[in-house]
Design a protein around this motif. Structure first.
Motif, PDB file in Angstrom:
ATOM      1  N   ALA A  66       0.838  -1.197   0.000  1.00  0.00           N
ATOM      2  CA  ALA A  66       0.000   0.000   0.000  1.00  0.00           C
ATOM      3  C   ALA A  66       0.876   1.252   0.000  1.00  0.00           C
ATOM      4  O   ALA A  66       0.436   2.323  -0.406  1.00  0.00           O
ATOM      5  CB  ALA A  66      -0.929   0.001   1.212  1.00  0.00           C
ATOM      6  N   LEU A  67       2.134   1.113   0.434  1.00  0.00           N
ATOM      7  CA  LEU A  67       3.045   2.254   0.526  1.00  0.00           C
ATOM      8  C   LEU A  67       4.180   2.210  -0.485  1.00  0.00           C
ATOM      9  O   LEU A  67       4.734   3.242  -0.848  1.00  0.00           O
ATOM     10  CB  LEU A  67       3.629   2.336   1.938  1.00  0.00           C
ATOM     11  CG  LEU A  67       2.607   2.490   3.073  1.00  0.00           C
ATOM     12  CD1 LEU A  67       3.301   2.390   4.414  1.00  0.00           C
ATOM     13  CD2 LEU A  67       1.855   3.796   2.933  1.00  0.00           C
ATOM     14  N   VAL A  68       4.544   1.022  -0.946  1.00  0.00           N
ATOM     15  CA  VAL A  68       5.673   0.850  -1.862  1.00  0.00           C
ATOM     16  C   VAL A  68       5.187   0.164  -3.134  1.00  0.00           C
ATOM     17  O   VAL A  68       4.703  -0.954  -3.093  1.00  0.00           O
ATOM     18  CB  VAL A  68       6.794   0.013  -1.200  1.00  0.00           C
ATOM     19  CG1 VAL A  68       7.910  -0.255  -2.191  1.00  0.00           C
ATOM     20  CG2 VAL A  68       7.322   0.712   0.038  1.00  0.00           C
ATOM     21  N   ARG A  69       5.302   0.873  -4.281  1.00  0.00           N
ATOM     22  CA  ARG A  69       4.861   0.308  -5.554  1.00  0.00           C
ATOM     23  C   ARG A  69       5.919  -0.625  -6.136  1.00  0.00           C
ATOM     24  O   ARG A  69       5.609  -1.683  -6.664  1.00  0.00           O
ATOM     25  CB  ARG A  69       4.539   1.428  -6.540  1.00  0.00           C
ATOM     26  CG  ARG A  69       4.010   0.889  -7.878  1.00  0.00           C
ATOM     27  CD  ARG A  69       3.520   1.972  -8.809  1.00  0.00           C
ATOM     28  NE  ARG A  69       4.617   2.814  -9.242  1.00  0.00           N
ATOM     29  CZ  ARG A  69       4.508   4.114  -9.468  1.00  0.00           C
ATOM     30  NH1 ARG A  69       3.369   4.726  -9.286  1.00  0.00           N
ATOM     31  NH2 ARG A  69       5.550   4.812  -9.872  1.00  0.00           N
ATOM     32  N   GLU A  70       7.179  -0.212  -6.099  1.00  0.00           N
ATOM     33  CA  GLU A  70       8.266  -0.999  -6.674  1.00  0.00           C
ATOM     34  C   GLU A  70       9.508  -0.858  -5.810  1.00  0.00           C
ATOM     35  O   GLU A  70       9.666   0.134  -5.109  1.00  0.00           O
ATOM     36  CB  GLU A  70       8.595  -0.506  -8.090  1.00  0.00           C
ATOM     37  CG  GLU A  70       7.446  -0.579  -9.059  1.00  0.00           C
ATOM     38  CD  GLU A  70       7.817   0.009 -10.408  1.00  0.00           C
ATOM     39  OE1 GLU A  70       8.835  -0.430 -10.978  1.00  0.00           O
ATOM     40  OE2 GLU A  70       7.103   0.905 -10.865  1.00  0.00           O
ATOM     41  N   TYR A  71      10.396  -1.853  -5.891  1.00  0.00           N
ATOM     42  CA  TYR A  71      11.648  -1.796  -5.133  1.00  0.00           C
ATOM     43  C   TYR A  71      12.722  -2.598  -5.846  1.00  0.00           C
ATOM     44  O   TYR A  71      12.434  -3.445  -6.694  1.00  0.00           O
ATOM     45  CB  TYR A  71      11.454  -2.330  -3.710  1.00  0.00           C
ATOM     46  CG  TYR A  71      11.050  -3.782  -3.672  1.00  0.00           C
ATOM     47  CD1 TYR A  71      11.998  -4.788  -3.604  1.00  0.00           C
ATOM     48  CD2 TYR A  71       9.707  -4.151  -3.717  1.00  0.00           C
ATOM     49  CE1 TYR A  71      11.632  -6.116  -3.584  1.00  0.00           C
ATOM     50  CE2 TYR A  71       9.327  -5.473  -3.692  1.00  0.00           C
ATOM     51  CZ  TYR A  71      10.294  -6.451  -3.627  1.00  0.00           C
ATOM     52  OH  TYR A  71       9.923  -7.773  -3.621  1.00  0.00           O
ATOM     53  N   ARG A  72      13.967  -2.300  -5.511  1.00  0.00           N
ATOM     54  CA  ARG A  72      15.114  -3.034  -6.062  1.00  0.00           C
ATOM     55  C   ARG A  72      16.219  -3.031  -5.025  1.00  0.00           C
ATOM     56  O   ARG A  72      16.604  -1.981  -4.518  1.00  0.00           O
ATOM     57  CB  ARG A  72      15.616  -2.378  -7.343  1.00  0.00           C
ATOM     58  CG  ARG A  72      16.851  -3.082  -7.942  1.00  0.00           C
ATOM     59  CD  ARG A  72      17.319  -2.404  -9.219  1.00  0.00           C
ATOM     60  NE  ARG A  72      17.831  -1.072  -8.970  1.00  0.00           N
ATOM     61  CZ  ARG A  72      19.123  -0.779  -8.771  1.00  0.00           C
ATOM     62  NH1 ARG A  72      20.037  -1.726  -8.762  1.00  0.00           N
ATOM     63  NH2 ARG A  72      19.501   0.466  -8.572  1.00  0.00           N
ATOM     64  N   LEU A  73      16.736  -4.214  -4.698  1.00  0.00           N
ATOM     65  CA  LEU A  73      17.877  -4.336  -3.806  1.00  0.00           C
ATOM     66  C   LEU A  73      19.121  -3.905  -4.569  1.00  0.00           C
ATOM     67  O   LEU A  73      19.361  -4.345  -5.695  1.00  0.00           O
ATOM     68  CB  LEU A  73      18.029  -5.779  -3.324  1.00  0.00           C
ATOM     69  CG  LEU A  73      19.211  -6.100  -2.419  1.00  0.00           C
ATOM     70  CD1 LEU A  73      19.129  -5.311  -1.115  1.00  0.00           C
ATOM     71  CD2 LEU A  73      19.266  -7.595  -2.127  1.00  0.00           C
ATOM     72  N   ILE A  74      19.928  -3.050  -3.968  1.00  0.00           N
ATOM     73  CA  ILE A  74      21.150  -2.552  -4.597  1.00  0.00           C
ATOM     74  C   ILE A  74      22.309  -3.432  -4.138  1.00  0.00           C
ATOM     75  O   ILE A  74      22.556  -3.590  -2.943  1.00  0.00           O
ATOM     76  CB  ILE A  74      21.407  -1.082  -4.207  1.00  0.00           C
ATOM     77  CG1 ILE A  74      20.242  -0.214  -4.680  1.00  0.00           C
ATOM     78  CG2 ILE A  74      22.726  -0.593  -4.801  1.00  0.00           C
ATOM     79  CD1 ILE A  74      20.283   1.199  -4.147  1.00  0.00           C
ATOM     80  N   GLY A  75      23.034  -3.985  -5.079  1.00  0.00           N
ATOM     81  CA  GLY A  75      24.140  -4.889  -4.753  1.00  0.00           C
ATOM     82  C   GLY A  75      23.605  -6.275  -4.413  1.00  0.00           C
ATOM     83  O   GLY A  75      22.435  -6.576  -4.605  1.00  0.00           O
ATOM     84  N   TYR A  76      24.434  -7.130  -3.941  1.00  0.00           N
ATOM     85  CA  TYR A  76      24.064  -8.501  -3.563  1.00  0.00           C
ATOM     86  C   TYR A  76      23.457  -9.279  -4.728  1.00  0.00           C
ATOM     87  O   TYR A  76      22.719 -10.235  -4.521  1.00  0.00           O
ATOM     88  CB  TYR A  76      23.098  -8.521  -2.361  1.00  0.00           C
ATOM     89  CG  TYR A  76      23.675  -7.900  -1.120  1.00  0.00           C
ATOM     90  CD1 TYR A  76      24.595  -8.587  -0.345  1.00  0.00           C
ATOM     91  CD2 TYR A  76      23.306  -6.616  -0.730  1.00  0.00           C
ATOM     92  CE1 TYR A  76      25.142  -8.016   0.789  1.00  0.00           C
ATOM     93  CE2 TYR A  76      23.844  -6.028   0.398  1.00  0.00           C
ATOM     94  CZ  TYR A  76      24.755  -6.733   1.152  1.00  0.00           C
ATOM     95  OH  TYR A  76      25.294  -6.172   2.274  1.00  0.00           O
ATOM     96  N   ASP A  77      23.739  -8.865  -5.962  1.00  0.00           N
ATOM     97  CA  ASP A  77      23.145  -9.527  -7.118  1.00  0.00           C
ATOM     98  C   ASP A  77      23.430 -11.026  -7.141  1.00  0.00           C
ATOM     99  O   ASP A  77      22.594 -11.816  -7.543  1.00  0.00           O
ATOM    100  CB  ASP A  77      23.651  -8.900  -8.421  1.00  0.00           C
ATOM    101  CG  ASP A  77      23.250  -7.448  -8.561  1.00  0.00           C
ATOM    102  OD1 ASP A  77      22.208  -7.072  -7.988  1.00  0.00           O
ATOM    103  OD2 ASP A  77      23.979  -6.687  -9.216  1.00  0.00           O
TER     104      ASP A  77
END
Length: 125
Positions: A66-77
């Motif tokens: 409800a608060l976050v539409r999209e996200y991406r972890l930076i690093g740790y690929d």
């Protein structure tokens, strides 16, 4: 048993090779290219490398959709686990040594941000 790998001033950095060896040996890797880096790895952080306080560490972060539409972890690929692998103990995650810490950073698009204003096209919906 753990295998940690140190590369020394060869002028031919094979970072991916050191990383693969350390991953297979469930250890750490570092490239030593200066006296200060050598001091950091062999004096200041040695205890963390020699004394493992947590094995197979897996952390799961859930965002409120409800608060976050999209996200991406930076690093740790190379450390990302598939959702179905999270509870699978045969899938190795990382280890944490004494005095070590881990920080996770995320790109986040708030749910109330107008479409088309996203931060990065690689974000996960």
């Amino acid at each position: 048993m753990f295998l940690s790998v140190l590369g020394y001033r060869t002028g031919n950095l094979k970072d991916h090779t050191m990383e693969r060896l350390a991953d297979k040996g469930v250890g750490n890797y570092a490239y030593i290219d200066s006296v200060s880096e050598e001091r950091k790895e062999l004096v200041e952080q040695m205890q963390g490398t020699l004394i493992t306080i947590a094995k197979d560490v897996k952390i799961q972060v859930d965002f409120n959709l409800a608060l976050v539409r999209e996200y991406r972890l930076i690093g740790y690929d190379k450390r990302l686990l598939a959702k179905e692998d999270f509870n699978d103990d045969t899938k190795d995650a990382g280890e944490i040594g004494a005095s070590h810490s881990v920080t996770a950073l995320y790109d986040i698009v708030p749910a109330n941000l107008k479409p088309g204003n996203q931060l990065n096209s690689r974000l996960i919906p």
